[in-house]
Design a protein around this motif. Sequence first.
Motif, short mmCIF file in Angstrom:
data_model
loop_
_atom_site.label_atom_id
_atom_site.label_comp_id
_atom_site.label_asym_id
_atom_site.label_seq_id
_atom_site.Cartn_x
_atom_site.Cartn_y
_atom_site.Cartn_z
N GLY A 501 8.05 -33.52 -27.89
CA GLY A 501 6.93 -33.75 -26.98
C GLY A 501 7.31 -34.48 -25.71
O GLY A 501 6.42 -34.92 -24.96
N ARG A 502 8.60 -34.60 -25.40
CA ARG A 502 9.00 -35.31 -24.19
C ARG A 502 8.91 -34.43 -22.94
O ARG A 502 8.86 -34.94 -21.83
N ILE A 503 8.93 -33.11 -23.11
CA ILE A 503 8.73 -32.19 -21.98
C ILE A 503 7.76 -31.10 -22.42
O ILE A 503 7.70 -30.75 -23.60
N PRO A 504 6.96 -30.56 -21.48
CA PRO A 504 6.05 -29.47 -21.85
C PRO A 504 6.80 -28.16 -22.01
O PRO A 504 7.98 -28.03 -21.64
N GLU A 505 6.12 -27.15 -22.56
CA GLU A 505 6.72 -25.83 -22.79
C GLU A 505 7.19 -25.20 -21.49
O GLU A 505 8.21 -24.50 -21.45
N GLU A 506 6.47 -25.44 -20.38
CA GLU A 506 6.83 -24.83 -19.11
C GLU A 506 8.20 -25.28 -18.62
O GLU A 506 8.95 -24.51 -18.04
N VAL A 507 8.52 -26.56 -18.86
CA VAL A 507 9.83 -27.07 -18.45
C VAL A 507 10.94 -26.40 -19.25
O VAL A 507 11.98 -26.00 -18.71
N LEU A 508 10.74 -26.27 -20.57
CA LEU A 508 11.73 -25.58 -21.40
C LEU A 508 11.90 -24.14 -20.96
O LEU A 508 13.03 -23.64 -20.86
N THR A 509 10.81 -23.46 -20.66
CA THR A 509 10.89 -22.05 -20.24
C THR A 509 11.69 -21.91 -18.95
O THR A 509 12.54 -21.01 -18.82
N ARG A 510 11.44 -22.80 -18.00
CA ARG A 510 12.16 -22.73 -16.73
C ARG A 510 13.66 -23.01 -16.91
O ARG A 510 14.50 -22.30 -16.37
#
Length: 527
Positions: A501-510
Amino acid sequence: MESIVDVVALVAISVLGAALARRLGFVAPLVVLVAGLGLSFVPGMPEAHLDPDLVLIGILPPLLYTAALETSVPAFRRALRPILLLAVGLVLFTAFAVGIVLHVLLPQFPFAACVALGAIIAPPDAVSATAIAKRIGLPRRVVTILEGESLLNDASALVLVRVATAALAGASVGFWPIAGQVVLKAGGGIVLGLAAAWIAAKLHRKIEDSLLDDAVSLLTPFVVVIVAEELKTSSVVAVVIAGLYLGHRMPYLLSPTSRLQMEAVWRMITFLLEGIVFLLVGLQLRTVGSDIETSVGTTVGVTVAVIGTLLVTRFVWLYPATYLPRLLPRIRGREERPPITVPTVIGWAGMRGVVTLAAAQTLPKPNPDPKNFVPDYPINLFVFIAFAVIVVTLLLQGTTLSWLAVRLGVRQDNTTADALAEAGVQHQASRAALEALEANADGAPTSVVDRLRALVESRSNNAWERLGSQQQETPSAAYGRLRREMIGAERRVFKIARNEGRIPEEVLTRAQRDLDLEESLLQRSDE
């Protein structure tokens, strides 16, 4: 719902067959074909009915289009003479040779019907020829000739089929009407293909969304075929010309993102369609074999004679077509005289495919009605012969072509020469890149300029390293191996951070997209 389930089942079986082929080191189309032949005898398996319109309008156009997109126009132009000798001359020669043999064996049936079957089984298939030739590693010019032949021969064959069926129905057909029809249909196809390519190119230039680029590219072959059918011109020629033009201009029409995405889309479509095509051919065995009315002896004898004629006529045509034109000083000075092993390999690469079976099923059925009269002839036997030609040529020639090429010493082009040419051009490209960097570097941080200069030098060095194959591991190979390990470590950290939960899904996707793109570039450099 049943049709959807059937389609999903076909796709699943073809994918499993392709996976098995890769694991065993075989050519995927052949494994899928054998799977279809076996499944056709499984109790409870529904009969497969191949719709000719589905093949000629729904399956063939995208396969021809993507093959044309990948064909080198300069190489195609340099090999145009042998391509036309095969795509037009050999088709006519084979059609009449088969027609004569059939008419001798079955004199009670019309000669026009025999020629029609000869035209149907004369052209090697675009899918099987290119799929197998590229897989086994033949010389580049041989692959270009086989690709060009398979791209254009359907047009001349289908025109001859229409002429023969018209003669079968009693229409008077002479040489000049035939020649006029061929020129009209081929010329109309060229004009339509160029017009469609020009319109598609205009659209690609204006589109900035890669998804819209993909949509336009997917629609192009189908629109071309539909318009060609309405105008009664050659849809095959139109699709091929459009694909050749757009493939040659693609680097100037699309953004880098669109090119990468479109290549992936077409590779997936080609993979699925090729698998389904060969699976459908195999599944036809029970359906085609159950309708034959002639005796077993006659069926076997005629089929063997036709297949033998096909194999012999290809070689009888190829050797003179290869060497006689080189007696002319103009051609002899422009083209090297190939060893006899080259036309031998090309002669053995005459695999037929699904278009042959689809065209056979478009033959008119015998009809005693005076208004639409078609004389009696064994149409079910002719369809079976077409099916047998596909299976025998694919399994016989497709499985032995690689062995024959190795035995005769017809191998892939010298990779050292390719690497040397690439290194020379890459050196020129690197100099141009450095000049562009120096011209536009004002105001940029020194660290950025140094980093870009090092990147250009590394790319140039990588090209020269391919010539030094004696080393166990070149610096670029070591770089690729280590960088992949680093990317894997980075990817794991981002996934853990997302899970915690330290980064949102959008950050991982990018981040994942950037890492995937870099890793795909590393894989391409290894190929």
